[in-house]
Design a protein around this motif. Structure first.
Motif, PDB file in Angstrom:
ATOM      1  N   UNK A  58       0.813  -1.223   0.000  1.00 38.28           N
ATOM      2  CA  UNK A  58       0.000   0.000   0.000  1.00 38.28           C
ATOM      3  C   UNK A  58       0.845   1.271   0.000  1.00 38.28           C
ATOM      4  N   UNK A  59       1.973   1.252   0.703  1.00 34.02           N
ATOM      5  CA  UNK A  59       2.853   2.419   0.672  1.00 34.02           C
ATOM      6  C   UNK A  59       2.566   3.410   1.787  1.00 34.02           C
ATOM      7  N   UNK A  60       3.151   4.560   1.672  1.00 32.76           N
ATOM      8  CA  UNK A  60       3.065   5.559   2.749  1.00 32.76           C
ATOM      9  C   UNK A  60       1.678   6.172   2.811  1.00 32.76           C
ATOM     10  N   UNK A  61       1.322   6.577   4.030  1.00 30.15           N
ATOM     11  CA  UNK A  61       0.025   7.217   4.239  1.00 30.15           C
ATOM     12  C   UNK A  61       0.122   8.699   3.852  1.00 30.15           C
ATOM     13  N   UNK A  62      -1.016   9.312   3.492  1.00 29.09           N
ATOM     14  CA  UNK A  62      -0.967  10.735   3.120  1.00 29.09           C
ATOM     15  C   UNK A  62      -0.719  11.609   4.351  1.00 29.09           C
ATOM     16  N   UNK A  63      -0.219  12.812   4.093  1.00 27.90           N
ATOM     17  CA  UNK A  63       0.006  13.785   5.175  1.00 27.90           C
ATOM     18  C   UNK A  63      -1.196  14.721   5.193  1.00 27.90           C
ATOM     19  N   UNK A  64      -1.836  14.862   6.350  1.00 28.17           N
ATOM     20  CA  UNK A  64      -3.047  15.685   6.448  1.00 28.17           C
ATOM     21  C   UNK A  64      -2.908  16.681   7.593  1.00 28.17           C
ATOM     22  N   UNK A  65      -3.424  17.870   7.343  1.00 20.40           N
ATOM     23  CA  UNK A  65      -3.377  18.891   8.385  1.00 20.40           C
ATOM     24  C   UNK A  65      -4.452  18.612   9.429  1.00 20.40           C
ATOM     25  N   UNK A  66      -4.091  18.861  10.696  1.00 19.93           N
ATOM     26  CA  UNK A  66      -5.051  18.712  11.789  1.00 19.93           C
ATOM     27  C   UNK A  66      -5.576  20.113  12.094  1.00 19.93           C
ATOM     28  N   UNK A  67      -6.828  20.317  11.829  1.00 19.17           N
ATOM     29  CA  UNK A  67      -7.409  21.650  11.979  1.00 19.17           C
ATOM     30  C   UNK A  67      -7.438  22.073  13.445  1.00 19.17           C
ATOM     31  N   UNK A  68      -7.011  23.321  13.686  1.00 23.47           N
ATOM     32  CA  UNK A  68      -7.094  23.880  15.032  1.00 23.47           C
ATOM     33  C   UNK A  68      -6.025  23.400  15.977  1.00 23.47           C
ATOM     34  N   UNK A  69      -5.064  22.624  15.472  1.00 29.50           N
ATOM     35  CA  UNK A  69      -4.075  22.038  16.383  1.00 29.50           C
ATOM     36  C   UNK A  69      -3.062  23.066  16.865  1.00 29.50           C
ATOM     37  N   UNK A  70      -2.785  24.085  16.010  1.00 27.77           N
ATOM     38  CA  UNK A  70      -1.770  25.075  16.366  1.00 27.77           C
ATOM     39  C   UNK A  70      -2.120  25.840  17.625  1.00 27.77           C
ATOM     40  N   UNK A  71      -3.431  26.032  17.855  1.00 28.80           N
ATOM     41  CA  UNK A  71      -3.864  26.833  19.004  1.00 28.80           C
ATOM     42  C   UNK A  71      -4.277  25.984  20.194  1.00 28.80           C
ATOM     43  N   UNK A  72      -3.945  24.712  20.156  1.00 34.81           N
ATOM     44  CA  UNK A  72      -4.354  23.815  21.254  1.00 34.81           C
ATOM     45  C   UNK A  72      -3.616  24.194  22.543  1.00 34.81           C
ATOM     46  N   UNK A  73      -4.351  24.501  23.625  1.00 36.32           N
ATOM     47  CA  UNK A  73      -3.670  24.907  24.869  1.00 36.32           C
ATOM     48  C   UNK A  73      -3.031  23.708  25.566  1.00 36.32           C
ATOM     49  N   UNK A  74      -2.100  24.007  26.463  1.00 37.41           N
ATOM     50  CA  UNK A  74      -1.431  22.955  27.239  1.00 37.41           C
ATOM     51  C   UNK A  74      -2.458  22.240  28.107  1.00 37.41           C
ATOM     52  N   UNK A  75      -2.373  20.918  28.145  1.00 35.59           N
ATOM     53  CA  UNK A  75      -3.278  20.134  28.973  1.00 35.59           C
ATOM     54  C   UNK A  75      -4.591  19.809  28.295  1.00 35.59           C
ATOM     55  N   UNK A  76      -4.725  20.191  27.035  1.00 30.84           N
ATOM     56  CA  UNK A  76      -5.981  19.957  26.333  1.00 30.84           C
ATOM     57  C   UNK A  76      -5.761  18.961  25.193  1.00 30.84           C
TER      58      UNK A  76
END
Lengths: 74, 182
Positions: free
Chosen positions: B71-89
């Protein structure tokens, strides 16, 4: 030269013994299958082929016993 | 006086020849030893068939493994909203497919870590407890370590599949799934 001719009650005992062995081998194969599935899901590829070969050996043993069972009735 | 030879179990109980027996004995013969012998023989045949089915199952797993390699490598996908994820969340996302639920957590030291949310025991949805550094499975009280994904308590035996994360500035991407047996 024909083999020994068994009485019916003797054949019954032989068939019961063969059934016990075949069922035991089946249980062994079931364990092999579950272990193989567990290894596959954990991406451990080293056991897949040996387990497959072991299962084939178990099947060949069962087929040999079945062949003997057919020969018993002839 | 009924000294019947077990070999001649088909002899009717009254000892008379079969030709003198009533019609129903011909139509509905009951030969118990023969019947038992035949049913045990059928059990052996069926058991060998089951044995063959197990071998088919083994090779099916081998074929699935071979297909997985191709099958080969999996695609790379952006995780929405991850950049602003606070610590502990934590937040839930889907990767690699729409039915593969995962979670992303920001650890107390600021690191991002992500795992599949499917418990390796019986596929329940696990719940991350980021402040405690643990991942809990509510079904059978399984517990995983947040930093390694390994099971530390309960019935799960295999670690949670880890999702490899790539950060590009403020954007976070899921890049691969790392599964291990131990």
């Amino acid at each position: 030269m024909k083999g020994p001719k068994f009485a019916r009650h003797e054949r019954m005992a032989i068939v019961s013994g063969i059934a016990a062995i075949v069922l035991t081998v089946d249980v062994l194969q079931l364990w092999l299958l579950t272990a193989t599935m567990n290894a596959y899901m954990g991406r451990d590829e080293t056991v897949l082929l040996p387990a497959g070969i072991a299962s084939v050996v178990c099947l060949l043993l069962n087929l040999g016993l079945l062949r003997y069972l057919y020969a018993l009735d002839r | 006086m009924n000294g019947r030879d077990p070999e001649r179990a088909t002899v009717p109980p009254d000892g008379r020849p079969l030709a003198e027996q009533p019609r129903w004995r011909h139509d509905f013969p009951i030969h118990l030893p023969e019947d038992e012998y035949v049913s045990r023989r059928d059990l052996v045949k069926f058991s060998v068939l089951v044995s063959a089915a197990f071998v088919v199952g083994q090779f099916w797993i081998l074929a699935q493994n071979a297909a997985r390699r191709v099958t080969g490598r999996l695609p790379i996908r952006e995780i929405a909203g991850a950049g602003a994820l606070p610590v502990g969340d934590s937040l839930v996302f889907r990767y690699p497919g729409p039915h593969d639920i995962c979670f992303l957590a920001r650890m107390p030291d600021g690191r991002l870590t992500a795992y599949s949310q499917v418990c390796t025991h019986l596929s329940c949805a696990v719940i991350p407890d980021v402040p405690a550094g643990k991942i809990r499975c509510p079904c059978h009280d399984g517990l995983f370590d947040m930093s390694t994904g390994r099971p530390i308590a309960g019935p799960p035996q295999r670690p949670l599949p880890r999702i490899r994360i790539e950060q590009r500035g403020s954007r976070v991407f899921a890049a691969d799934v790392e599964v291990s047996a131990i």
